[in-house]
Design a protein around this motif. Structure first.
Motif, short mmCIF file in Angstrom:
data_model
loop_
_atom_site.label_atom_id
_atom_site.label_comp_id
_atom_site.label_asym_id
_atom_site.label_seq_id
_atom_site.Cartn_x
_atom_site.Cartn_y
_atom_site.Cartn_z
N ILE A 1 0.84 -1.20 0.00
CA ILE A 1 0.00 0.00 0.00
C ILE A 1 0.87 1.24 0.00
O ILE A 1 2.02 1.22 0.44
CB ILE A 1 -0.95 0.04 1.22
N LYS A 2 0.31 2.30 -0.51
CA LYS A 2 0.98 3.61 -0.51
C LYS A 2 0.27 4.45 0.55
O LYS A 2 -0.95 4.58 0.53
CB LYS A 2 0.89 4.28 -1.87
N LEU A 3 1.04 5.02 1.45
CA LEU A 3 0.50 5.85 2.52
C LEU A 3 1.05 7.26 2.42
O LEU A 3 2.11 7.48 1.84
CB LEU A 3 0.87 5.26 3.89
N ALA A 4 0.34 8.18 3.00
CA ALA A 4 0.77 9.58 3.02
C ALA A 4 1.01 10.01 4.46
O ALA A 4 0.26 9.66 5.36
CB ALA A 4 -0.28 10.47 2.38
N THR A 5 2.04 10.78 4.66
CA THR A 5 2.32 11.36 5.97
C THR A 5 1.52 12.65 6.11
O THR A 5 1.04 13.20 5.11
CB THR A 5 3.83 11.64 6.14
N PRO A 6 1.40 13.19 7.32
CA PRO A 6 0.66 14.44 7.50
C PRO A 6 1.22 15.61 6.68
O PRO A 6 0.48 16.52 6.30
CB PRO A 6 0.79 14.73 9.00
N ASN A 7 2.53 15.57 6.36
CA ASN A 7 3.10 16.68 5.58
C ASN A 7 3.00 16.45 4.07
O ASN A 7 3.53 17.22 3.29
CB ASN A 7 4.56 16.93 5.98
N GLY A 8 2.32 15.36 3.65
CA GLY A 8 2.07 15.11 2.23
C GLY A 8 3.04 14.17 1.55
O GLY A 8 2.83 13.80 0.40
N ALA A 9 4.10 13.78 2.22
CA ALA A 9 5.04 12.82 1.63
C ALA A 9 4.37 11.45 1.56
O ALA A 9 3.54 11.11 2.39
CB ALA A 9 6.30 12.74 2.48
N THR A 10 4.71 10.66 0.56
CA THR A 10 4.15 9.32 0.43
C THR A 10 5.25 8.27 0.54
O THR A 10 6.41 8.54 0.24
CB THR A 10 3.40 9.13 -0.90
N TYR A 11 4.87 7.09 0.99
CA TYR A 11 5.79 5.96 1.07
C TYR A 11 4.98 4.67 0.92
O TYR A 11 3.78 4.66 1.11
CB TYR A 11 6.56 5.97 2.40
N GLU A 12 5.67 3.60 0.55
CA GLU A 12 5.02 2.30 0.40
C GLU A 12 5.38 1.42 1.58
O GLU A 12 6.49 1.50 2.11
CB GLU A 12 5.46 1.61 -0.89
N THR A 13 4.44 0.57 1.96
CA THR A 13 4.69 -0.41 3.00
C THR A 13 4.00 -1.71 2.59
O THR A 13 3.11 -1.71 1.75
CB THR A 13 4.20 0.09 4.38
N ILE A 14 4.44 -2.80 3.19
CA ILE A 14 3.92 -4.12 2.87
C ILE A 14 3.47 -4.77 4.17
O ILE A 14 4.14 -4.66 5.20
CB ILE A 14 5.01 -4.98 2.21
N TYR B 1 -7.71 1.37 3.98
CA TYR B 1 -6.71 1.54 2.93
C TYR B 1 -7.26 1.45 1.52
O TYR B 1 -6.51 1.50 0.57
CB TYR B 1 -5.62 0.47 3.08
N ILE B 2 -8.54 1.27 1.36
CA ILE B 2 -9.12 0.99 0.05
C ILE B 2 -8.75 2.06 -0.97
O ILE B 2 -8.87 3.25 -0.71
CB ILE B 2 -10.65 0.86 0.17
N GLY B 3 -8.29 1.61 -2.12
CA GLY B 3 -7.99 2.54 -3.20
C GLY B 3 -6.69 2.25 -3.92
O GLY B 3 -6.67 2.16 -5.12
N GLY B 4 -5.61 2.09 -3.19
CA GLY B 4 -4.33 1.93 -3.87
C GLY B 4 -3.58 0.66 -3.52
O GLY B 4 -2.43 0.51 -3.89
N GLU B 5 -4.22 -0.25 -2.80
CA GLU B 5 -3.51 -1.45 -2.38
C GLU B 5 -3.35 -2.43 -3.54
O GLU B 5 -4.10 -2.41 -4.50
CB GLU B 5 -4.22 -2.13 -1.20
N GLU B 6 -2.32 -3.30 -3.41
CA GLU B 6 -2.04 -4.28 -4.45
C GLU B 6 -1.60 -5.59 -3.80
O GLU B 6 -0.68 -5.60 -2.99
CB GLU B 6 -0.94 -3.77 -5.37
N VAL B 7 -2.27 -6.69 -4.15
CA VAL B 7 -1.86 -8.01 -3.67
C VAL B 7 -0.59 -8.40 -4.41
O VAL B 7 -0.57 -8.40 -5.65
CB VAL B 7 -2.97 -9.07 -3.91
N ILE B 8 0.47 -8.69 -3.66
CA ILE B 8 1.73 -9.06 -4.29
C ILE B 8 2.15 -10.50 -3.95
O ILE B 8 3.19 -10.96 -4.41
CB ILE B 8 2.86 -8.08 -3.92
N GLY B 9 1.34 -11.20 -3.17
CA GLY B 9 1.64 -12.58 -2.82
C GLY B 9 0.80 -13.02 -1.64
O GLY B 9 -0.20 -12.39 -1.30
N ASN B 10 1.22 -14.12 -1.01
CA ASN B 10 0.53 -14.61 0.19
C ASN B 10 1.56 -15.18 1.14
O ASN B 10 2.71 -15.45 0.75
CB ASN B 10 -0.55 -15.63 -0.17
N ILE B 11 1.17 -15.37 2.39
CA ILE B 11 2.10 -15.78 3.43
C ILE B 11 2.67 -17.18 3.22
O ILE B 11 3.75 -17.48 3.72
CB ILE B 11 1.47 -15.67 4.83
#
Length: 133
Positions: A82-95, A115-125
């Motif tokens: 997923i891509k997240l945004a910080t309060p100051n507008g910067a974005t970063y990805e996390t898994i 988180y609905i909107g920009g998430e992407e399934v990249i695999g499974n556990i």
């Protein structure tokens, strides 16, 4: 809301008062042979097909009712980027991996629905657990 039925988990039972409008689907991972099993092989009504060791042999994962940005169904145990945004507008990805805890599907400590909107399934556990390291 309409009364739908009685829901039982491994630990507690709850009365369900929601009129669920999503498809209830499962997938099943064979813990001994390391492959996906057709869930139609099992009757999920508590009938004798469940062996005493069922939960040591198989892991059942439920469909969340959500799809990622590419239309891929999201299940428990999926690894999602997923891509997240910080309060100051910067974005970063996390898994993270999707879990079911305290009555909702979660990614980390927060409901997956947040988180609905920009998430992407990249695999499974089971097949791609190394993505979480």
């Amino acid at each position: 809301m309409e009364y739908v039925g009685f829901v039982s988990t491994r630990h507690e039972s709850y009365t369900c008062l929601l009129n669920m409008k999503r498809e209830i689907k499962f997938r099943v991972w064979d813990l001994k042979n390391f492959f996906w099993v057709d869930p139609k092989r099992f009757r999920l009504d508590g009938s004798p097909i469940f062996t005493p060791n069922f939960y040591q042999e198989f892991e059942i994962q439920q469909y969340t009712g959500l799809k990622d940005k590419n239309g891929v169904e999201i299940y428990e145990g999926d690894i999602v980027k997923i891509k997240l945004a910080t309060p100051n507008g910067a974005t970063y990805e996390t898994i993270g991996d999707v879990t079911f805890h305290e009555g909702s599907f979660k990614l980390g400590n927060y409901p997956l629905a947040n988180y609905i909107g920009g998430e992407e399934v990249i695999g499974n556990i089971h097949e791609n657990g190394d993505l979480l390291k």
